[in-house]
Motif scaffolding. Structure first.
Motif, PDB file in Angstrom:
ATOM      1  N   ILE A 190       0.846  -1.204   0.000  1.00  0.00           N
ATOM      2  CA  ILE A 190       0.000   0.000   0.000  1.00  0.00           C
ATOM      3  C   ILE A 190       0.879   1.251   0.000  1.00  0.00           C
ATOM      4  N   LYS A 191       1.916   1.243   0.826  1.00  0.00           N
ATOM      5  CA  LYS A 191       2.817   2.409   0.904  1.00  0.00           C
ATOM      6  C   LYS A 191       3.484   2.670  -0.448  1.00  0.00           C
ATOM      7  N   VAL A 192       4.007   1.608  -1.078  1.00  0.00           N
ATOM      8  CA  VAL A 192       4.667   1.783  -2.380  1.00  0.00           C
ATOM      9  C   VAL A 192       3.662   2.286  -3.416  1.00  0.00           C
ATOM     10  N   GLY A 193       2.435   1.716  -3.398  1.00  0.00           N
ATOM     11  CA  GLY A 193       1.416   2.133  -4.354  1.00  0.00           C
ATOM     12  C   GLY A 193       1.045   3.594  -4.211  1.00  0.00           C
ATOM     13  N   LEU A 194       0.892   4.066  -2.978  1.00  0.00           N
ATOM     14  CA  LEU A 194       0.538   5.466  -2.764  1.00  0.00           C
ATOM     15  C   LEU A 194       1.690   6.393  -3.157  1.00  0.00           C
ATOM     16  N   GLU A 195       2.919   5.950  -2.945  1.00  0.00           N
ATOM     17  CA  GLU A 195       4.062   6.752  -3.375  1.00  0.00           C
ATOM     18  C   GLU A 195       4.077   6.868  -4.904  1.00  0.00           C
ATOM     19  N   ASN A 196       3.755   5.749  -5.586  1.00  0.00           N
ATOM     20  CA  ASN A 196       3.676   5.797  -7.051  1.00  0.00           C
ATOM     21  C   ASN A 196       2.572   6.735  -7.515  1.00  0.00           C
ATOM     22  N   ALA A 197       1.404   6.645  -6.808  1.00  0.00           N
ATOM     23  CA  ALA A 197       0.294   7.523  -7.178  1.00  0.00           C
ATOM     24  C   ALA A 197       0.681   8.980  -7.039  1.00  0.00           C
ATOM     25  N   GLU A 198       1.472   9.273  -5.995  1.00  0.00           N
ATOM     26  CA  GLU A 198       1.911  10.658  -5.782  1.00  0.00           C
ATOM     27  C   GLU A 198       2.823  11.122  -6.923  1.00  0.00           C
ATOM     28  N   ARG A 199       3.682  10.217  -7.421  1.00  0.00           N
ATOM     29  CA  ARG A 199       4.584  10.582  -8.516  1.00  0.00           C
ATOM     30  C   ARG A 199       3.830  10.719  -9.843  1.00  0.00           C
ATOM     31  N   PHE A 200       2.767   9.872 -10.018  1.00  0.00           N
ATOM     32  CA  PHE A 200       2.058   9.839 -11.306  1.00  0.00           C
ATOM     33  C   PHE A 200       0.933  10.870 -11.416  1.00  0.00           C
ATOM     34  N   ARG A 201       0.604  11.556 -10.327  1.00  0.00           N
ATOM     35  CA  ARG A 201      -0.631  12.341 -10.294  1.00  0.00           C
ATOM     36  C   ARG A 201      -0.678  13.442 -11.352  1.00  0.00           C
ATOM     37  N   ARG A 203       1.698  13.671 -14.305  1.00  0.00           N
ATOM     38  CA  ARG A 203       2.064  13.203 -15.650  1.00  0.00           C
ATOM     39  C   ARG A 203       1.172  12.071 -16.134  1.00  0.00           C
ATOM     40  N   ARG A 204       0.759  11.136 -15.243  1.00  0.00           N
ATOM     41  CA  ARG A 204      -0.036   9.968 -15.648  1.00  0.00           C
ATOM     42  C   ARG A 204      -1.181   9.781 -14.648  1.00  0.00           C
ATOM     43  N   PRO A 205      -2.182  10.659 -14.687  1.00  0.00           N
ATOM     44  CA  PRO A 205      -3.267  10.587 -13.688  1.00  0.00           C
ATOM     45  C   PRO A 205      -4.016   9.264 -13.678  1.00  0.00           C
ATOM     46  N   GLU A 206      -4.193   8.621 -14.852  1.00  0.00           N
ATOM     47  CA  GLU A 206      -4.906   7.334 -14.870  1.00  0.00           C
ATOM     48  C   GLU A 206      -4.129   6.274 -14.100  1.00  0.00           C
ATOM     49  N   ALA A 207      -2.800   6.260 -14.304  1.00  0.00           N
ATOM     50  CA  ALA A 207      -1.963   5.301 -13.571  1.00  0.00           C
ATOM     51  C   ALA A 207      -2.005   5.587 -12.070  1.00  0.00           C
ATOM     52  N   ALA A 208      -2.070   6.884 -11.726  1.00  0.00           N
ATOM     53  CA  ALA A 208      -2.141   7.252 -10.308  1.00  0.00           C
ATOM     54  C   ALA A 208      -3.417   6.715  -9.679  1.00  0.00           C
ATOM     55  N   TRP A 209      -4.551   6.871 -10.422  1.00  0.00           N
ATOM     56  CA  TRP A 209      -5.822   6.366  -9.887  1.00  0.00           C
ATOM     57  C   TRP A 209      -5.827   4.839  -9.809  1.00  0.00           C
ATOM     58  N   ASP A 210      -5.147   4.169 -10.727  1.00  0.00           N
ATOM     59  CA  ASP A 210      -5.020   2.705 -10.648  1.00  0.00           C
ATOM     60  C   ASP A 210      -4.292   2.287  -9.364  1.00  0.00           C
ATOM     61  N   GLU A 211      -3.235   3.025  -9.050  1.00  0.00           N
ATOM     62  CA  GLU A 211      -2.491   2.724  -7.818  1.00  0.00           C
ATOM     63  C   GLU A 211      -3.365   2.964  -6.578  1.00  0.00           C
ATOM     64  N   VAL A 212      -4.172   4.027  -6.601  1.00  0.00           N
ATOM     65  CA  VAL A 212      -5.052   4.326  -5.458  1.00  0.00           C
ATOM     66  C   VAL A 212      -6.094   3.234  -5.290  1.00  0.00           C
ATOM     67  N   ARG A 213      -6.688   2.786  -6.421  1.00  0.00           N
ATOM     68  CA  ARG A 213      -7.689   1.713  -6.343  1.00  0.00           C
ATOM     69  C   ARG A 213      -7.073   0.433  -5.789  1.00  0.00           C
ATOM     70  N   GLN A 214      -5.860   0.109  -6.240  1.00  0.00           N
ATOM     71  CA  GLN A 214      -5.198  -1.090  -5.744  1.00  0.00           C
ATOM     72  C   GLN A 214      -4.903  -0.967  -4.245  1.00  0.00           C
ATOM     73  N   LEU A 218      -6.229  -3.401  -1.223  1.00  0.00           N
ATOM     74  CA  LEU A 218      -5.307  -4.009  -0.264  1.00  0.00           C
ATOM     75  C   LEU A 218      -5.618  -3.590   1.166  1.00  0.00           C
ATOM     76  N   THR A 219      -6.126  -2.362   1.334  1.00  0.00           N
ATOM     77  CA  THR A 219      -6.507  -1.902   2.672  1.00  0.00           C
ATOM     78  C   THR A 219      -7.649  -2.749   3.221  1.00  0.00           C
ATOM     79  N   VAL A 220      -8.631  -3.040   2.371  1.00  0.00           N
ATOM     80  CA  VAL A 220      -9.745  -3.899   2.785  1.00  0.00           C
ATOM     81  C   VAL A 220      -9.238  -5.278   3.181  1.00  0.00           C
ATOM     82  N   ALA A 221      -8.314  -5.841   2.380  1.00  0.00           N
ATOM     83  CA  ALA A 221      -7.760  -7.158   2.685  1.00  0.00           C
ATOM     84  C   ALA A 221      -6.976  -7.131   3.989  1.00  0.00           C
TER      85      ALA A 221
END
Length: 361
Positions: A190-201, A203-214, A218-221
């Motif tokens: 989750i931490k790595v995914g949110l860091e990626n979302a922060e970097r992609f927000r 230049r690549r907003p769709e990829a950022a939202w994919d990381e947030v959804r993932q 994972l938070t639910v799990a």
């Protein structure tokens, strides 16, 4: 009415009680000199029979503690209503019971008081003291054996409780490591995914939202894992409950999950070894957890059966069943059950999935 099959009551004490009680009744019926007091004897006997099943053999039974001194009084009274002294072992059983409930010191003080009373009453009516002292001496010899047995049982219980605590502590350490691996892994991803979302927000907003959804998934799990581990780390002794009572509490802890959970016990319950008790606890826990995670069941039923030489635990759900084969959890449980000389079987039943453990008792 669990007190009828009280596992804390020593079997030898029960055998002595019924044998001595039979002798007391036989002596009273055969000796015609007791005929005038037969009615009082019958009332006295009824009180003895009524108090014996409800006697507590564990200090935790606070609601029945007054039955112990009452039992001492009615067994001692048999000497006045007609027993020719055959009631003495019953009085010793009453004193031993006081040792279980109130402690050895209290039982010793009461025994000394009884000895003093046995000397004072005959002395007051002029009986020869030589015979009285012989009777008191004989009583003290038997009392030493009875209290020695009670002391040994109490020490064995303390040792068993200590072993149980150490076993649970070891199990908790193992499970804490597993919890670190499972939940820790989720949180790391989750931490790595949110860091990626922060970097992609930008230049690549769709990829950022994919990381947030993932990360959200994972938070639910991780939350579901945390809840399962909280249940898993509940101690065996819940509010002083052990054995089937602890298993029943475990089943009750799954209330509110959307699945109806029931638990029942058949047969005469007896004390189990700490390792056996812990494995049964884990088998029930695994069965309930798997039913919630995989079976899509509406109800789960756990049943514990005490049979001759063995104890059987079955956990069955009414869900969709599952693929054959065992995951890590069931394989690990099977090894632990086999190490205790038992067997663990699992598979799809007529409806749903069934987990069955048989262990020597």
């Amino acid at each position: 009415m669990s007190w009828l099959r009280d596992p804390d009551r020593p079997l030898l004490f029960s055998m002595v009680f019924w044998l001595v009680l039979g002798a007391v009744v036989a002596v009273n019926l055969l000796d015609e000199s007791y005929a005038p007091t037969r009615y009082a004897f019958a009332v006295n006997l009824a009180l003895v029979l009524g108090l014996w099943p409800v006697l507590p053999w564990n200090p935790g039974h606070r609601g029945r503690r007054l039955a112990s001194p009452a039992f001492l009084v009615v067994t001692f009274a048999l000497g006045f209503t007609g027993s020719a002294g055959t009631h003495a072992p019953l009085t010793l059983l009453a004193i031993a019971n006081l040792a279980f409930v109130y402690g050895m010191r209290m039982a010793t003080v009461i025994l000394a008081g009884q000895a003093a009373l046995m000397i004072a009453l005959p002395w007051a009516v002029g009986r020869p003291m030589a015979g009285v002292l012989m009777e008191v001496g004989l009583l003290m010899v038997f009392a030493a054996f009875v209290l020695g047995m009670a002391s040994s049982v109490l020490k064995a219980r303390q040792l068993a409780e200590r072993v149980r605590e150490l076993t649970v502590a070891q199990e908790r350490g193992r499970m804490a490591a597993e919890m670190h691996d499972s939940i820790g892994h989720h949180l790391t991803v989750i931490k790595v995914g949110l860091e990626n979302a922060e970097r992609f927000r930008d230049r690549r907003p769709e990829a950022a939202w994919d990381e947030v959804r993932q990360a959200k998934e994972l938070t639910v799990a991780a939350l579901a894992d945390a809840r399962r581990w909280v249940r898993a780390l509940r101690p065996l002794a819940l509010d002083g409950h052990l054995g089937s009572a602890a298993l029943e509490r475990l089943a009750g802890s799954f209330t509110g999950t959307g699945v109806t959970v029931s638990f029942d016990v058949t047969g005469t319950e007896r004390l189990l070894k700490p390792d056996t008790e812990l494995v049964l606890y884990r088998v029930l826990q695994e069965g309930l957890t798997n039913a919630l995670r995989h079976a899509e069941a509406e109800s789960v039923r756990g049943s514990l059966a005490f049979e001759k030489g063995r104890v059987v635990l079955v956990v069955a759900d009414d869900g969709k069943g599952r693929d054959q084969g065992r995951g890590f959890g069931l394989s690990s449980l099977a090894e632990r059950v086999q190490a205790l000389g038992g067997t663990l079987s699992s598979g799809n039943a007529a409806r749903g999935f069934e987990l069955r453990a048989e262990l020597p008792a």
